[in-house]
Design an enzyme around this catalytic site. Structure first.
Site: not given
Ligand code: ACM
Ligand code: ZN
Length: 509
Positions: A409, A382, A256, A315-316, A448, A191
């Site tokens: 989470f 998501w 990413h 994604d993104e 993270t 990422d």
């Protein structure tokens, strides 16, 4: 979240199993595991018996003999693979505990494994101690259990792409997953922070200079440097497979991807970058060199990860540089692509064709729907507000639910409390049965970005992962939050033996 509630899973109480099985019938009395207990297995179940002996040994100190099943009387725990039990499905099992014998029967080794996990939870919580427990008995209450999962995809995602975690931690993460009958570890390997997987011929991917330490938001802690050798990745896959967990690797692209682009700028768009916009870099989707590089990376990943699904992120992706990049713009013209969304779709289709040619299936975050989804792709949903699960299922694509609101989470307990996680329903409302069958299951994500320590990761994941295990395993009609909290108070003792402590929610009192 308040006090720790003491709860005991003795034979007089409701068996405190997490996740809750499909059906539990209470019997009378107990089977008592002793030094003399033997494990009886048919040929197909011998490996499962060896595994069970391995689970029993550390706490009990017993070294149970493994003997052939035929003609076995007396006190045994018998493991039998019986393919003729279609009602149980590919992961179901039956577990019959009587005073003189225990029978675990399943059509597959996966089913036997889940039967073993249930059996372990029926023993006193001390069974999870890593050290021998002196004194005390090992009773197992008499019960008859029939059990199988609601969903085929029962996952957790671990993010080693924003920050590195060590292999022993990942193996422990897998052990804890197995206890809860999860079967997919989505390993979000790369990422914005780091590209820690060794790729032969591209050693600069793990150069410390590529670490995303200047990410937006100026992290309090930096990205921890680290590298997974290919041998270590293979070991993680092997360890997980023994526990019937598939590692679904994710190599995030085309966004990413900052560390890879710092290491190898030839795969970046040839336009000026603002270096502080750490999260807005993307691979040049017009350049054939990019596709060559990514196919090489994926080829090596396919050698390591036998998973049918390979996650490519998606994604993104900001696409800002694509707008200014002559190479991307030339590709768009040549391929009749009307906008940058269609360029991303072209990119994903090419990667999908490559994966399909190697017998694998592509899965990506729900942005892969934008600009047209690749033909066989599965979607990881998501963003609930985009209705992506319904759109993808309606178009005949498989979907895994990974919704931000319930299943992220990295959000603290105050934002996503246990009860909210427990209330998650994987099948979105309004789907007809055909569309609903496209929902493969669900998973929780442990991002993270905030650089948690490994201990902090476990505190964020547990006990919320216990709730997810029930969401994806147990029949929807049996789910009941107060019953779950009651069982969780006994389950907490198992987790405490495994080094995970948490406060019980107040409702348990
Ligand atoms: C995501 O949270 N970017 C999938
Ligand atoms: Zn470009």
């Amino acid at each position: 979240m308040k006090k720790r509630i003491q709860g005991l899973s003795d034979a007089s109480k409701e068996p405190a199993l997490v996740p809750m099985p499909v059906s539990v019938k209470r019997g009378k009395g107990c089977f008592v595991l002793t030094q003399e207990t033997v494990l009886a297995a048919d040929e197909a179940s011998e490996r499962s018996a060896v595994q069970l002996a391995g689970f029993l040994r550390p706490a009990t100190g017993f070294n149970p003999a493994i003997v052939p099943l035929a003609g076995r009387d007396g006190k045994v725990i018998a493991l039998v693979q019986d393919k003729d039990m279609p009602d149980l499905g590919p992961e179901g099992y039956s577990l019959d505990i009587e005073p003189d014998r225990v029978f675990i029967t399943a059509p597959t080794q996966a089913g036997l494994f889940y039967g073993i996990q249930t059996l372990l939870q029926l023993l006193p919580a001390r069974i999870f101690s890593a050290k021998p427990v002196n004194g005390g008995e090992w009773p197992i209450p008499c019960l008859a259990i029939r059990d199988w999962p609601r969903f085929a995809w029962r996952g957790l995602m671990l993010d080693t792409g924003h920050d590195f975690q060590h292999v022993p931690f990942i193996l422990r993460f897998i052990d804890l997953m197995a206890l809860h009958k999860f079967n997919v570890l989505h390993w979000h390997i790369t990422d914005l922070g780091t590209f820690p997987l060794e790729i032969r011929n591209y050693p600069k991917l793990q150069d410390p200079a590529t670490l995303g330490t200047r990410m937006r938001g100026e992290p309090k802690r930096g990205v921890k440097p680290g590298r997974y050798t290919q041998a270590e990745a293979r070991e993680v896959v092997r360890y997980a497979a023994e526990r019937h967990i598939t590692i679904v690797p994710e190599i995030d692209m085309p966004g990413h991807s900052t560390p890879a682009l710092i290491a190898y700028p030839q795969f970046d768009c040839p336009v000026p970058h603002k270096t502080w916009e750490w999260d807005r870099w993307e691979y040049c989707a017009g350049s054939e060199a990019t596709y060559g590089f990514l196919q090489e990376v994926l080829s090596q990943a396919l050698d390591l990860f036998p998973s049918r699904f390979i996650h490519i992120g998606g994604d993104e992706c900001p696409k800002d540089h694509w707008k200014k990049c002559p190479v991307c713009q030339a590709k768009m013209k040549a391929e009749n692509l009307r906008n940058e969304d269609e360029l991303q779709s072209y990119f994903v289709r090419r990667i999908e064709a490559f994966l399909n040619s190697r017998g694998r299936r592509l899965i990506g975050w729900d942005e892969i729907l934008e600009g047209g989804i690749a033909p066989n792709a599965a979607v990881m949903a998501w963003r609930a507000d985009k209705q992506s699960a319904a759109i993808a299922a309606n178009a005949g694509h498989d979907v895994v639910m990974a919704t931000t609101r319930h299943l992220y989470f990295d959000y603290p307990e105050t934002v996503t409390p246990l009860e909210k996680v427990y209330s998650f329903e994987p099948v979105p409302p309004g789907l007809n049965p055909g569309q609903a069958s496209r929902i493969l299951g669900a998973q929780a994500q442990m991002w993270t970005d905030n650089h948690p320590t490994e201990k902090e990761i476990e505190r964020l994941v547990y006990p919320r992962a216990c709730a997810v295990s029930e969401v994806v395993w147990s029949p929807a009609g049996l789910r009941n939050y107060s019953g779950f909290v009651r069982r969780l108070s006994a389950h907490a003792q198992r987790l405490a033996e495994l080094g995970i402590d948490f406060d019980m929610p107040e409702e348990a009192g």
